[in-house]
Design a protein around this motif. Structure first.
Motif, PDB file in Angstrom:
ATOM      1  N   LEU A 188       0.825  -1.203   0.000  1.00 24.35           N
ATOM      2  CA  LEU A 188       0.000   0.000   0.000  1.00 24.35           C
ATOM      3  C   LEU A 188       0.864   1.259   0.000  1.00 24.35           C
ATOM      4  O   LEU A 188       0.547   2.250  -0.677  1.00 24.35           O
ATOM      5  CB  LEU A 188      -0.929  -0.008   1.214  1.00 24.35           C
ATOM      6  N   HIS A 189       1.967   1.219   0.758  1.00 31.84           N
ATOM      7  CA  HIS A 189       2.899   2.352   0.806  1.00 31.84           C
ATOM      8  C   HIS A 189       3.459   2.655  -0.581  1.00 31.84           C
ATOM      9  O   HIS A 189       3.479   3.822  -1.029  1.00 31.84           O
ATOM     10  CB  HIS A 189       4.036   2.028   1.775  1.00 31.84           C
ATOM     11  N   GLU A 190       3.907   1.619  -1.274  1.00 30.21           N
ATOM     12  CA  GLU A 190       4.482   1.800  -2.602  1.00 30.21           C
ATOM     13  C   GLU A 190       3.439   2.326  -3.590  1.00 30.21           C
ATOM     14  O   GLU A 190       3.728   3.191  -4.417  1.00 30.21           O
ATOM     15  CB  GLU A 190       5.081   0.485  -3.093  1.00 30.21           C
ATOM     16  N   ALA A 191       2.221   1.813  -3.481  1.00 29.74           N
ATOM     17  CA  ALA A 191       1.165   2.251  -4.397  1.00 29.74           C
ATOM     18  C   ALA A 191       0.801   3.713  -4.168  1.00 29.74           C
ATOM     19  O   ALA A 191       0.623   4.481  -5.125  1.00 29.74           O
ATOM     20  CB  ALA A 191      -0.062   1.365  -4.224  1.00 29.74           C
ATOM     21  N   MET A 192       0.705   4.115  -2.909  1.00 32.98           N
ATOM     22  CA  MET A 192       0.367   5.507  -2.621  1.00 32.98           C
ATOM     23  C   MET A 192       1.502   6.443  -3.021  1.00 32.98           C
ATOM     24  O   MET A 192       1.261   7.509  -3.593  1.00 32.98           O
ATOM     25  CB  MET A 192       0.047   5.654  -1.128  1.00 32.98           C
ATOM     26  N   PRO A 200       1.011   7.021   4.929  1.00 29.56           N
ATOM     27  CA  PRO A 200       1.088   7.044   6.383  1.00 29.56           C
ATOM     28  C   PRO A 200       1.767   5.817   6.970  1.00 29.56           C
ATOM     29  O   PRO A 200       1.788   5.660   8.191  1.00 29.56           O
ATOM     30  CB  PRO A 200      -0.393   7.048   6.783  1.00 29.56           C
ATOM     31  N   TYR A 201       2.304   4.961   6.103  1.00 19.91           N
ATOM     32  CA  TYR A 201       2.689   3.632   6.569  1.00 19.91           C
ATOM     33  C   TYR A 201       4.169   3.472   6.905  1.00 19.91           C
ATOM     34  O   TYR A 201       4.602   2.395   7.313  1.00 19.91           O
ATOM     35  CB  TYR A 201       2.316   2.578   5.517  1.00 19.91           C
ATOM     36  N   SER A 202       4.965   4.521   6.758  1.00 20.72           N
ATOM     37  CA  SER A 202       6.406   4.387   6.990  1.00 20.72           C
ATOM     38  C   SER A 202       6.712   3.898   8.402  1.00 20.72           C
ATOM     39  O   SER A 202       7.532   3.001   8.605  1.00 20.72           O
ATOM     40  CB  SER A 202       7.106   5.720   6.733  1.00 20.72           C
ATOM     41  N   ASP A 203       6.059   4.495   9.382  1.00 22.08           N
ATOM     42  CA  ASP A 203       6.309   4.099  10.765  1.00 22.08           C
ATOM     43  C   ASP A 203       5.882   2.662  11.018  1.00 22.08           C
ATOM     44  O   ASP A 203       6.550   1.923  11.742  1.00 22.08           O
ATOM     45  CB  ASP A 203       5.580   5.038  11.729  1.00 22.08           C
ATOM     46  N   TRP A 204       4.764   2.263  10.433  1.00 20.80           N
ATOM     47  CA  TRP A 204       4.302   0.891  10.614  1.00 20.80           C
ATOM     48  C   TRP A 204       5.315  -0.097  10.028  1.00 20.80           C
ATOM     49  O   TRP A 204       5.641  -1.111  10.649  1.00 20.80           O
ATOM     50  CB  TRP A 204       2.942   0.699   9.925  1.00 20.80           C
ATOM     51  N   ILE A 205       5.808   0.195   8.833  1.00 15.82           N
ATOM     52  CA  ILE A 205       6.771  -0.697   8.190  1.00 15.82           C
ATOM     53  C   ILE A 205       8.038  -0.793   9.029  1.00 15.82           C
ATOM     54  O   ILE A 205       8.621  -1.876   9.191  1.00 15.82           O
ATOM     55  CB  ILE A 205       7.080  -0.194   6.770  1.00 15.82           C
ATOM     56  N   ALA A 206       8.478   0.332   9.592  1.00 22.73           N
ATOM     57  CA  ALA A 206       9.699   0.338  10.398  1.00 22.73           C
ATOM     58  C   ALA A 206       9.580  -0.566  11.618  1.00 22.73           C
ATOM     59  O   ALA A 206      10.578  -1.125  12.087  1.00 22.73           O
ATOM     60  CB  ALA A 206      10.030   1.764  10.829  1.00 22.73           C
ATOM     61  N   ARG A 207       8.366  -0.727  12.136  1.00 22.55           N
ATOM     62  CA  ARG A 207       8.187  -1.580  13.316  1.00 22.55           C
ATOM     63  C   ARG A 207       8.536  -3.041  13.041  1.00 22.55           C
ATOM     64  O   ARG A 207       8.834  -3.789  13.966  1.00 22.55           O
ATOM     65  CB  ARG A 207       6.738  -1.493  13.803  1.00 22.55           C
ATOM     66  N   TRP A 208       8.470  -3.443  11.794  1.00 22.39           N
ATOM     67  CA  TRP A 208       8.737  -4.843  11.464  1.00 22.39           C
ATOM     68  C   TRP A 208      10.215  -5.119  11.180  1.00 22.39           C
ATOM     69  O   TRP A 208      10.592  -6.273  11.008  1.00 22.39           O
ATOM     70  CB  TRP A 208       7.907  -5.267  10.252  1.00 22.39           C
ATOM     71  N   GLU A 209      11.037  -4.092  11.129  1.00 22.65           N
ATOM     72  CA  GLU A 209      12.435  -4.301  10.765  1.00 22.65           C
ATOM     73  C   GLU A 209      13.127  -5.252  11.736  1.00 22.65           C
ATOM     74  O   GLU A 209      13.944  -6.080  11.335  1.00 22.65           O
ATOM     75  CB  GLU A 209      13.169  -2.958  10.713  1.00 22.65           C
ATOM     76  N   ASP A 210      12.815  -5.122  13.020  1.00 24.75           N
ATOM     77  CA  ASP A 210      13.434  -5.987  14.024  1.00 24.75           C
ATOM     78  C   ASP A 210      12.470  -7.041  14.540  1.00 24.75           C
ATOM     79  O   ASP A 210      12.701  -7.663  15.579  1.00 24.75           O
ATOM     80  CB  ASP A 210      13.940  -5.137  15.200  1.00 24.75           C
ATOM     81  N   CYS A 250      -5.655   5.735   3.114  1.00 26.91           N
ATOM     82  CA  CYS A 250      -5.499   5.058   1.821  1.00 26.91           C
ATOM     83  C   CYS A 250      -6.879   4.887   1.190  1.00 26.91           C
ATOM     84  O   CYS A 250      -7.771   4.285   1.791  1.00 26.91           O
ATOM     85  CB  CYS A 250      -4.835   3.700   2.007  1.00 26.91           C
ATOM     86  N   PRO A 251      -7.095   5.411  -0.009  1.00 24.80           N
ATOM     87  CA  PRO A 251      -8.415   5.293  -0.632  1.00 24.80           C
ATOM     88  C   PRO A 251      -8.872   3.837  -0.751  1.00 24.80           C
ATOM     89  O   PRO A 251      -8.069   2.950  -1.049  1.00 24.80           O
ATOM     90  CB  PRO A 251      -8.205   5.925  -2.014  1.00 24.80           C
ATOM     91  N   ARG A 252     -10.143   3.625  -0.515  1.00 28.67           N
ATOM     92  CA  ARG A 252     -10.672   2.261  -0.569  1.00 28.67           C
ATOM     93  C   ARG A 252     -10.441   1.617  -1.937  1.00 28.67           C
ATOM     94  O   ARG A 252     -10.109   0.429  -2.036  1.00 28.67           O
ATOM     95  CB  ARG A 252     -12.165   2.269  -0.245  1.00 28.67           C
ATOM     96  N   GLU A 253     -10.613   2.399  -3.000  1.00 29.18           N
ATOM     97  CA  GLU A 253     -10.436   1.859  -4.353  1.00 29.18           C
ATOM     98  C   GLU A 253      -9.016   1.362  -4.568  1.00 29.18           C
ATOM     99  O   GLU A 253      -8.798   0.352  -5.255  1.00 29.18           O
ATOM    100  CB  GLU A 253     -10.787   2.918  -5.393  1.00 29.18           C
ATOM    101  N   LEU A 254      -8.049   2.056  -3.965  1.00 26.61           N
ATOM    102  CA  LEU A 254      -6.662   1.621  -4.097  1.00 26.61           C
ATOM    103  C   LEU A 254      -6.427   0.341  -3.303  1.00 26.61           C
ATOM    104  O   LEU A 254      -5.728  -0.563  -3.760  1.00 26.61           O
ATOM    105  CB  LEU A 254      -5.717   2.732  -3.622  1.00 26.61           C
TER     106      LEU A 254
END
Length: 294
Positions: A188-192, A200-210, A250-254
């Motif tokens: 979703l991050h890449e698509a947006m 808005p997903y950068s922080d969420w993705i960072a949580r999974w790094e470790d 994130c738009p629902r259609e996306l």
């Protein structure tokens, strides 16, 4: 006529059913599946997360307000729903903070599980969905919900366990919710970003790094056509969901284009199935199942 298939979703608080698996449930209901949500606590200690609802009369009556919100979400999704009667544990601000006496997360496992075993034996689900053993996120009620759900799955079919809670019934499959995965948020991050929207997903993705994925996704249920109902159910929980907040950036259609499924990990199965799946009832045949007790 064959008996309908039955799905039980076990959640910690009112609103969890709308943020985790709601489109899946809405789809199955409209395909003739009976769906029951078991909500283990009333959400009494939940904060008001929507600033538009942060008013003294709301805070003072939060338990009643959240029950009314749950009623609206239930109607939107078309599901059945029951509260299991335990008290919200709240989310501690630190590891040192003690949980309040009598709350759900401090119950003995057998005490916390008994009402759910009774519900399983009455409703007789073929499939149960719940959280993984980390709770999806480390809220004490979510972690306890996993423990209770696993215990109920394994005990409900044993006539020697939990006497007085009804005739034994053995569910056939147990799934963990896998809706909040790094893979999904990255897509979703890449698509947006590619569309110049900002993400808005950068922080969420960072949580999974470790935090590598513990449970692989085994089952992706196509349900993009029901994302609108999911969003309506989310909005029904007005104290918990800000219509201008994270859930709707994130738009629902996306979302429907990029990630039109809700995802699960098959944790237990007593029927033969082949992974990956696109249906929670794979391996379960409607003409072979028994009707529910009423």
């Amino acid at each position: 006529m064959s008996a309908p298939l039955r799905l039980m979703a076990v959640h910690a608080h009112p609103d969890d059913e709308s943020s985790k698996g709601a489109a899946t449930m809405a789809r199955y209901v409209r395909e003739g599946v009976e769906v029951l949500v078991c909500t283990l606590t009333g959400g009494e200690r939940g904060s008001v997360l929507n600033p538009k609802m942060d008013r003294p009369e709301i805070v003072a009556n939060i338990a009643e307000v959240r029950r009314a919100e749950m009623d609206r979400a239930r109607e939107i999704l078309g599901i059945q729903q029951r509260f299991m009667g335990f008290v919200d544990s709240g989310l501690p601000e630190s590891e040192e903070e003690e949980l309040p006496e009598g709350c759900f997360a401090l119950q003995k496992l057998e005490v916390a599980t008994a009402p759910l075993v009774a519900a399983v034996r009455e409703f007789r689900p073929h499939v149960i969905i719940t959280y993984d053993d980390d709770g999806g996120y480390p809220h004490p009620d979510h972690i306890m919900t996993n423990r209770v759900s696993v215990e109920a799955f394994e005990a409900a079919g044993d006539p020697d366990r939990y006497p007085g809670t009804g005739d034994p019934w053995q569910p056939l499959k147990l799934y963990y919710q896998m809706g909040f995965t790094k893979e999904r948020f990255e897509a979703l991050h890449e698509a947006m970003t590619a569309r110049g929207m900002g993400s808005p997903y950068s922080d969420w993705i960072a949580r999974w790094e470790d935090r590598p994925a513990k449970w692989p996704v085994t089952t992706r249920v196509p349900c993009g056509d029901y994302f609108e109902l999911r969003d309506q159910a989310l909005l029904a929980h007005a104290t918990q969901v800000d219509p201008d907040g994270f859930w709707f950036v994130c738009p629902r259609e996306l979302q429907q284009e990029i990630w039109p499924t809700e995802d699960y990990h098959l944790a237990r199965s007593l029927v033969d199935t082949e992974l990956p799946e696109d249906d929670l009832f794979t391996g379960i045949h409607a003409d072979e199942v028994s009707p529910a007790c009423h």
